[in-house]
Scaffold this active site. Sequence first.
Site, mmCIF file in Angstrom:
data_model
loop_
_atom_site.group_PDB
_atom_site.id
_atom_site.type_symbol
_atom_site.label_atom_id
_atom_site.label_comp_id
_atom_site.label_asym_id
_atom_site.label_seq_id
_atom_site.Cartn_x
_atom_site.Cartn_y
_atom_site.Cartn_z
ATOM 1 N N CYS A 148 0.817 -1.228 0.000
ATOM 2 C CA CYS A 148 0.000 0.000 0.000
ATOM 3 C C CYS A 148 0.849 1.276 0.000
ATOM 4 O O CYS A 148 0.336 2.367 -0.234
ATOM 5 C CB CYS A 148 -0.954 0.005 1.191
ATOM 6 S SG CYS A 148 -2.014 -1.439 1.214
ATOM 7 N N HIS B 80 -2.527 7.060 3.269
ATOM 8 C CA HIS B 80 -3.085 5.876 2.611
ATOM 9 C C HIS B 80 -4.436 5.579 3.259
ATOM 10 O O HIS B 80 -4.581 5.626 4.484
ATOM 11 C CB HIS B 80 -2.117 4.699 2.776
ATOM 12 C CG HIS B 80 -2.751 3.383 2.498
ATOM 13 N ND1 HIS B 80 -3.477 3.141 1.350
ATOM 14 C CD2 HIS B 80 -2.803 2.224 3.228
ATOM 15 C CE1 HIS B 80 -3.930 1.913 1.380
ATOM 16 N NE2 HIS B 80 -3.551 1.334 2.508
ATOM 17 N N ASN C 42 -10.180 0.341 0.887
ATOM 18 C CA ASN C 42 -8.711 0.393 0.814
ATOM 19 C C ASN C 42 -8.281 -0.112 -0.564
ATOM 20 O O ASN C 42 -8.399 -1.292 -0.859
ATOM 21 C CB ASN C 42 -8.139 -0.481 1.936
ATOM 22 C CG ASN C 42 -6.622 -0.526 1.929
ATOM 23 O OD1 ASN C 42 -5.985 -0.134 0.953
ATOM 24 N ND2 ASN C 42 -6.045 -1.025 3.002
HETATM 25 O O1 UT7 Z 1 -3.518 -1.199 3.640
HETATM 26 C C1 UT7 Z 1 -3.021 -2.127 4.520
HETATM 27 C C2 UT7 Z 1 -3.013 -1.588 5.853
HETATM 28 N N1 UT7 Z 1 -4.087 -2.178 6.603
HETATM 29 C C3 UT7 Z 1 -4.558 -1.561 7.658
HETATM 30 O O2 UT7 Z 1 -4.135 -0.487 7.959
HETATM 31 C C4 UT7 Z 1 -5.570 -2.262 8.514
HETATM 32 C C5 UT7 Z 1 -5.359 -1.892 9.945
HETATM 33 N N2 UT7 Z 1 -6.291 -2.543 10.853
HETATM 34 C C6 UT7 Z 1 -7.590 -2.237 10.882
HETATM 35 O O3 UT7 Z 1 -8.044 -1.427 10.117
HETATM 36 C C7 UT7 Z 1 -8.449 -2.874 11.939
HETATM 37 O O4 UT7 Z 1 -7.649 -3.645 12.814
HETATM 38 C C8 UT7 Z 1 -9.585 -3.768 11.366
HETATM 39 C C9 UT7 Z 1 -10.642 -2.909 10.707
HETATM 40 C C10 UT7 Z 1 -9.007 -4.754 10.362
HETATM 41 C C11 UT7 Z 1 -10.256 -4.558 12.498
HETATM 42 O O5 UT7 Z 1 -10.741 -3.666 13.472
HETATM 43 P P1 UT7 Z 1 -10.466 -3.976 15.016
HETATM 44 O O6 UT7 Z 1 -11.142 -2.904 15.786
HETATM 45 O O7 UT7 Z 1 -8.977 -4.112 15.192
HETATM 46 O O8 UT7 Z 1 -11.228 -5.323 15.229
HETATM 47 P P2 UT7 Z 1 -10.654 -6.751 15.701
HETATM 48 O O9 UT7 Z 1 -9.831 -7.377 14.635
HETATM 49 O O10 UT7 Z 1 -10.075 -6.640 17.062
HETATM 50 O O11 UT7 Z 1 -11.987 -7.558 15.838
HETATM 51 C C12 UT7 Z 1 -12.968 -7.217 16.842
HETATM 52 C C13 UT7 Z 1 -14.116 -8.178 16.701
HETATM 53 C C14 UT7 Z 1 -13.687 -9.642 16.671
HETATM 54 O O12 UT7 Z 1 -14.671 -10.384 17.335
HETATM 55 P P3 UT7 Z 1 -14.440 -10.874 18.879
HETATM 56 O O13 UT7 Z 1 -13.193 -11.699 18.831
HETATM 57 O O14 UT7 Z 1 -14.269 -9.617 19.656
HETATM 58 O O15 UT7 Z 1 -15.678 -11.629 19.174
HETATM 59 C C15 UT7 Z 1 -13.723 -9.982 15.204
HETATM 60 O O16 UT7 Z 1 -13.955 -11.356 14.974
HETATM 61 O O17 UT7 Z 1 -14.797 -7.943 15.465
HETATM 62 C C16 UT7 Z 1 -14.909 -9.166 14.741
HETATM 63 N N3 UT7 Z 1 -14.873 -8.850 13.321
HETATM 64 C C17 UT7 Z 1 -15.986 -8.562 12.624
HETATM 65 N N4 UT7 Z 1 -17.270 -8.473 12.987
HETATM 66 C C18 UT7 Z 1 -18.144 -8.126 12.030
HETATM 67 C C19 UT7 Z 1 -13.808 -8.794 12.493
HETATM 68 N N5 UT7 Z 1 -14.209 -8.472 11.260
HETATM 69 C C20 UT7 Z 1 -15.551 -8.300 11.313
HETATM 70 C C21 UT7 Z 1 -16.515 -7.959 10.368
HETATM 71 N N6 UT7 Z 1 -17.798 -7.868 10.767
HETATM 72 N N7 UT7 Z 1 -16.202 -7.697 9.094
#
Ligand code: UT7
Length: 325
Positions: free
Chosen positions: A114, A252, A282
């Site tokens: 990215c 980005h 993204n």
């Molecule tokens: O261009 C490349 C660079 N990439 C990035 O910069 C991405 C950086 N990271 C992020 O943007 C975030 O970490 C995410 C958007 C990917 C995830 O957000 P988060 O607040 O870190 O969520 P998490 O991964 O801690 O997940 C929280 C909960 C989990 O459930 P439990 O374990 O708390 O029950 C996940 O399973 O949200 C769940 N979850 C979802 N729920 C509904 C993960 N994806 C989804 C989804 N819909 N799509």
Amino acid sequence: MIHSKILGVGSYLPEKILTNADLEKIVNTTDEWIVERTGISERRIAGEDETSATLGYKAASQALKKAEISANEIDMIIVATCTSDRFFPSTACLLQDKLSINRNIPAFDITAACSGFVYALVIAEQFIRGGIHKNILVVGTEVLSRGLDWTDRNTCVLFGDGAGAIILQASSEPGILSADLYAQGKYKEILSLPSFEILATENSQKQLLLPHLAMNGKEVFKLASKFVEEAIVETLAKNKLTHKDIDWIIPHQANERIMYAISKKLNISFDKFVSTIKYHGNTSAASIPLALDQFIDEGKIKPGHLILLEGFGGGMTWGSILIKY
Ligand code: UT7
């Protein structure tokens, strides 16, 4: 001294829109979760006949038109992509052919995930400074929708397809004021899209599997925010500026919460952050030129504005460019 200026910017988004409501039918997710955690409402998905080269071609054609120069005046093509049509020839060579550029000019791809566009722009600037090249086409183009696991809600809701392009031209006035690139390969596992490595495994069945993007979102979030914060501070300090001197920051477009975190940590008004993630998702190496083009078209970015471009992505890689538009 020879400087570089941005002569024209173009972009292209595929027609097909995939909304969060559409995604609710594909994986166990909700519009509310996606909007709250990322700021994304919809993204574009490449059609069956579209590839990184075709999207890049449309963005490049628009940039050439806006720059009011012909394709044959281009003397180098650099394409940033991690979803190249082929391992080779490069997407840059495919673009040269599509643009009917008959001159024998250098054309090559670079991979910095990215951060690719920021890397490509810095490389282009170095060639212009060298004095031989005058008009360089720099393209960021991606069809990451084809590298996603559409059963993995952690990743498939985040990405979209698109392309952006810039014509960088030699100039007596500075357009690119400063640039810094960084990488730290020890973070290789937190964001990755495997390739030939898969073929080296003992399980030959894996050869039949297409590679998918894998990400540790929390780690990437933490490091991306930290590295971009540090890069902004460094760029401002070395140019003897404060954030008050900056008109726009174009990070980005990975997650609006990353932009909020940086804005809060550095006490920079969020109004200065260009955010197009709501409608683009993204788009990896395409996200910065897509955002730049949109804000120029909308008349928000004006000639003379000071703009910080902040890339980050797999590698990890990151980089910061200060431009006077
Ligand atoms: O261009 C490349 C660079 N990439 C990035 O910069 C991405 C950086 N990271 C992020 O943007 C975030 O970490 C995410 C958007 C990917 C995830 O957000 P988060 O607040 O870190 O969520 P998490 O991964 O801690 O997940 C929280 C909960 C989990 O459930 P439990 O374990 O708390 O029950 C996940 O399973 O949200 C769940 N979850 C979802 N729920 C509904 C993960 N994806 C989804 C989804 N819909 N799509």
